[in-house]
Scaffold this motif. Structure first.
Motif, PDB file in Angstrom:
ATOM      1  N   THR A  71      44.891  35.010  33.845  1.00  0.00           N
ATOM      2  CA  THR A  71      43.901  33.820  33.699  1.00  0.00           C
ATOM      3  C   THR A  71      42.917  33.843  34.731  1.00  0.00           C
ATOM      4  OG1 THR A  71      45.373  32.870  35.394  1.00  0.00           O
ATOM      5  CG2 THR A  71      46.208  32.445  33.170  1.00  0.00           C
ATOM      6  N   VAL A  72      42.009  32.989  34.657  1.00  0.00           N
ATOM      7  CA  VAL A  72      40.941  32.898  35.682  1.00  0.00           C
ATOM      8  C   VAL A  72      41.574  32.659  37.105  1.00  0.00           C
ATOM      9  CG1 VAL A  72      38.958  31.270  36.274  1.00  0.00           C
ATOM     10  CG2 VAL A  72      39.241  32.093  34.061  1.00  0.00           C
ATOM     11  N   ALA A  73      42.583  32.052  37.242  1.00  0.00           N
ATOM     12  CA  ALA A  73      43.249  31.590  38.423  1.00  0.00           C
ATOM     13  C   ALA A  73      43.994  32.998  39.045  1.00  0.00           C
ATOM     14  CB  ALA A  73      44.165  30.675  38.324  1.00  0.00           C
ATOM     15  N   SER A  74      44.100  34.039  37.905  1.00  0.00           N
ATOM     16  CA  SER A  74      44.789  35.349  38.508  1.00  0.00           C
ATOM     17  C   SER A  74      43.690  36.233  38.796  1.00  0.00           C
ATOM     18  CB  SER A  74      45.711  35.891  37.364  1.00  0.00           C
ATOM     19  OG  SER A  74      44.857  36.290  36.326  1.00  0.00           O
ATOM     20  N   ILE A  75      42.493  36.058  38.804  1.00  0.00           N
ATOM     21  CA  ILE A  75      41.481  36.802  39.278  1.00  0.00           C
ATOM     22  C   ILE A  75      41.289  36.784  40.639  1.00  0.00           C
ATOM     23  CG2 ILE A  75      39.171  37.665  39.019  1.00  0.00           C
ATOM     24  CD1 ILE A  75      39.104  36.465  36.115  1.00  0.00           C
ATOM     25  N   PRO A  76      41.470  38.080  41.393  1.00  0.00           N
ATOM     26  CA  PRO A  76      41.319  37.896  42.792  1.00  0.00           C
ATOM     27  C   PRO A  76      39.899  37.372  43.226  1.00  0.00           C
ATOM     28  CG  PRO A  76      41.377  40.160  42.152  1.00  0.00           C
ATOM     29  CD  PRO A  76      41.537  39.310  40.990  1.00  0.00           C
ATOM     30  N   GLN A  77      39.873  36.722  44.403  1.00  0.00           N
ATOM     31  CA  GLN A  77      38.714  36.291  44.987  1.00  0.00           C
ATOM     32  C   GLN A  77      38.244  36.876  46.270  1.00  0.00           C
ATOM     33  OE1 GLN A  77      38.052  31.987  45.230  1.00  0.00           O
ATOM     34  NE2 GLN A  77      39.757  31.561  43.636  1.00  0.00           N
ATOM     35  N   GLY A  78      36.851  37.227  46.387  1.00  0.00           N
ATOM     36  CA  GLY A  78      36.667  37.909  47.632  1.00  0.00           C
ATOM     37  C   GLY A  78      36.867  39.426  47.764  1.00  0.00           C
ATOM     38  N   VAL A  79      37.237  39.930  46.466  1.00  0.00           N
ATOM     39  CA  VAL A  79      37.503  41.317  46.428  1.00  0.00           C
ATOM     40  C   VAL A  79      37.074  41.879  45.123  1.00  0.00           C
ATOM     41  CG1 VAL A  79      39.173  41.661  48.171  1.00  0.00           C
ATOM     42  CG2 VAL A  79      39.959  41.233  45.730  1.00  0.00           C
ATOM     43  N   LEU A 125      37.411  50.930  42.583  1.00  0.00           N
ATOM     44  CA  LEU A 125      36.641  49.706  43.240  1.00  0.00           C
ATOM     45  C   LEU A 125      37.472  48.695  43.322  1.00  0.00           C
ATOM     46  CD1 LEU A 125      33.283  49.927  41.400  1.00  0.00           C
ATOM     47  CD2 LEU A 125      33.813  50.118  43.942  1.00  0.00           C
ATOM     48  N   MET A 126      38.785  48.692  42.546  1.00  0.00           N
ATOM     49  CA  MET A 126      39.617  47.372  42.549  1.00  0.00           C
ATOM     50  C   MET A 126      40.182  46.959  43.868  1.00  0.00           C
ATOM     51  SD  MET A 126      39.475  46.452  39.459  1.00  0.00           S
ATOM     52  CE  MET A 126      40.578  45.348  39.201  1.00  0.00           C
ATOM     53  N   SER A 127      40.023  45.769  44.237  1.00  0.00           N
ATOM     54  CA  SER A 127      40.563  45.109  45.406  1.00  0.00           C
ATOM     55  C   SER A 127      39.880  45.534  46.698  1.00  0.00           C
ATOM     56  CB  SER A 127      42.115  45.451  45.564  1.00  0.00           C
ATOM     57  OG  SER A 127      42.863  44.858  44.467  1.00  0.00           O
ATOM     58  N   LYS A 128      38.699  46.018  46.669  1.00  0.00           N
ATOM     59  CA  LYS A 128      37.807  46.522  47.711  1.00  0.00           C
ATOM     60  C   LYS A 128      36.566  45.470  47.806  1.00  0.00           C
ATOM     61  CE  LYS A 128      39.292  50.784  47.994  1.00  0.00           C
ATOM     62  NZ  LYS A 128      40.853  50.801  47.954  1.00  0.00           N
ATOM     63  N   THR A 129      36.130  45.482  48.919  1.00  0.00           N
ATOM     64  CA  THR A 129      35.200  44.567  49.364  1.00  0.00           C
ATOM     65  C   THR A 129      33.956  45.095  49.874  1.00  0.00           C
ATOM     66  OG1 THR A 129      35.013  42.330  50.433  1.00  0.00           O
ATOM     67  CG2 THR A 129      36.057  43.877  51.713  1.00  0.00           C
ATOM     68  N   VAL A 130      32.849  44.285  50.032  1.00  0.00           N
ATOM     69  CA  VAL A 130      31.679  44.861  50.809  1.00  0.00           C
ATOM     70  C   VAL A 130      31.988  45.516  52.283  1.00  0.00           C
ATOM     71  CG1 VAL A 130      29.505  44.233  51.788  1.00  0.00           C
ATOM     72  CG2 VAL A 130      30.334  42.859  49.906  1.00  0.00           C
ATOM     73  N   GLY A 131      31.429  46.601  52.268  1.00  0.00           N
ATOM     74  CA  GLY A 131      31.273  47.635  53.379  1.00  0.00           C
ATOM     75  C   GLY A 131      32.310  48.752  53.056  1.00  0.00           C
ATOM     76  N   ASP A 132      33.380  48.536  52.059  1.00  0.00           N
ATOM     77  CA  ASP A 132      34.219  49.794  51.736  1.00  0.00           C
ATOM     78  C   ASP A 132      33.694  50.722  51.197  1.00  0.00           C
ATOM     79  OD1 ASP A 132      36.140  48.060  52.783  1.00  0.00           O
ATOM     80  OD2 ASP A 132      37.138  47.634  50.900  1.00  0.00           O
ATOM     81  N   HIS A 154      34.276  34.518  40.505  1.00  0.00           N
ATOM     82  CA  HIS A 154      34.432  33.165  40.581  1.00  0.00           C
ATOM     83  C   HIS A 154      33.022  32.615  41.398  1.00  0.00           C
ATOM     84  CE1 HIS A 154      38.798  33.051  39.926  1.00  0.00           C
ATOM     85  NE2 HIS A 154      38.981  34.321  40.639  1.00  0.00           N
ATOM     86  N   GLU A 155      32.111  33.531  41.855  1.00  0.00           N
ATOM     87  CA  GLU A 155      31.219  33.456  42.362  1.00  0.00           C
ATOM     88  C   GLU A 155      29.699  33.509  41.637  1.00  0.00           C
ATOM     89  OE1 GLU A 155      32.103  35.219  46.667  1.00  0.00           O
ATOM     90  OE2 GLU A 155      31.241  36.514  45.167  1.00  0.00           O
ATOM     91  N   ARG A 156      30.020  34.142  40.364  1.00  0.00           N
ATOM     92  CA  ARG A 156      29.027  34.189  39.415  1.00  0.00           C
ATOM     93  C   ARG A 156      28.512  33.012  38.719  1.00  0.00           C
ATOM     94  NH1 ARG A 156      31.723  38.256  35.399  1.00  0.00           N
ATOM     95  NH2 ARG A 156      30.845  36.749  33.900  1.00  0.00           N
ATOM     96  N   ASP A 157      27.299  32.692  38.526  1.00  0.00           N
ATOM     97  CA  ASP A 157      26.592  31.554  37.918  1.00  0.00           C
ATOM     98  C   ASP A 157      26.941  31.430  36.554  1.00  0.00           C
ATOM     99  OD1 ASP A 157      25.275  31.242  40.285  1.00  0.00           O
ATOM    100  OD2 ASP A 157      23.209  32.513  39.482  1.00  0.00           O
ATOM    101  N   ASP A 158      27.234  32.581  35.762  1.00  0.00           N
ATOM    102  CA  ASP A 158      27.622  32.220  34.404  1.00  0.00           C
ATOM    103  C   ASP A 158      29.223  32.152  34.138  1.00  0.00           C
ATOM    104  OD1 ASP A 158      28.277  35.006  35.028  1.00  0.00           O
ATOM    105  OD2 ASP A 158      27.381  35.886  33.370  1.00  0.00           O
TER     106      ASP A 158
END
Length: 160
Positions: A71-79, A125-132, A154-158
């Motif tokens: 679900t959309v809720a199960s998509i991680p945020q920030g990574v 790439l999964m579960s990584k973030t900026v700088g990794d 979650h941050e995308r405009d579309d």
């Protein structure tokens, strides 16, 4: 909210079920009307198509069941996760920048920079973030990339 890939698969499923229920029986009946079925290429082609459509329906129904767990809720945020747009720099060499969007295998479009989350780069790439930094085995050897920009689903405009 439903993931976009589910809507696409459900439409394909509906189209195939319509073909199996309404179009193929007409084709089979028309081909059978031509007489001897043992040497009837039209009949054989329609039977093969019917078998293919049945198999594809079963495959799509299974994939829909699998994807329905997401679900959309199960998509991680920030990574990095499904739907993320990632900008990578090649840390090994020419500092070339590449952009990717992480998608399910059914949505892959390399020309648009959409790569599967199950591809070697996607998995790294999964579960990584900026700088990794991530190491990926490519046909030309191991490559190291650094994530320089990340826009999650979650941050995308579309993202609706």
């Amino acid at each position: 909210m439903e993931l976009p890939v589910l809507a696409k698969l459900k439409k394909e499923l509906a189209d195939l079920k319509y073909e199996l229920t309404f179009e193929l029986p007409k084709e089979l009946a028309a081909a059978a009307a031509h007489g001897d079925l043992s040497e009837n290429a039209e009949y054989e082609a329609a039977k093969h198509r019917q078998d293919f459509v049945r198999s594809r329906i079963a495959q799509i129904e299974g994939r829909i069941r699998e994807l329905s767990m997401y679900t959309v809720a199960s998509i991680p945020q920030g990574v990095v996760g499904y739907g993320s747009r990632v900008k990578l720099v090649d840390a090994d060499g020419d500092d070339a920048v590449v952009d990717y969007q992480i998608v399910f295998p059914e949505e892959v479009d390399a020309a648009r920079g959409q790569i599967s989350l199950s591809s070697p780069i996607g998995r790294a790439l999964m579960s990584k973030t900026v700088g990794d930094e991530v190491e990926v085995q490519t046909p030309s050897g191991r490559r190291t990339y650094q994530i320089v920009e990340l826009v999650t689903f979650h941050e995308r405009d579309d993202a609706s």
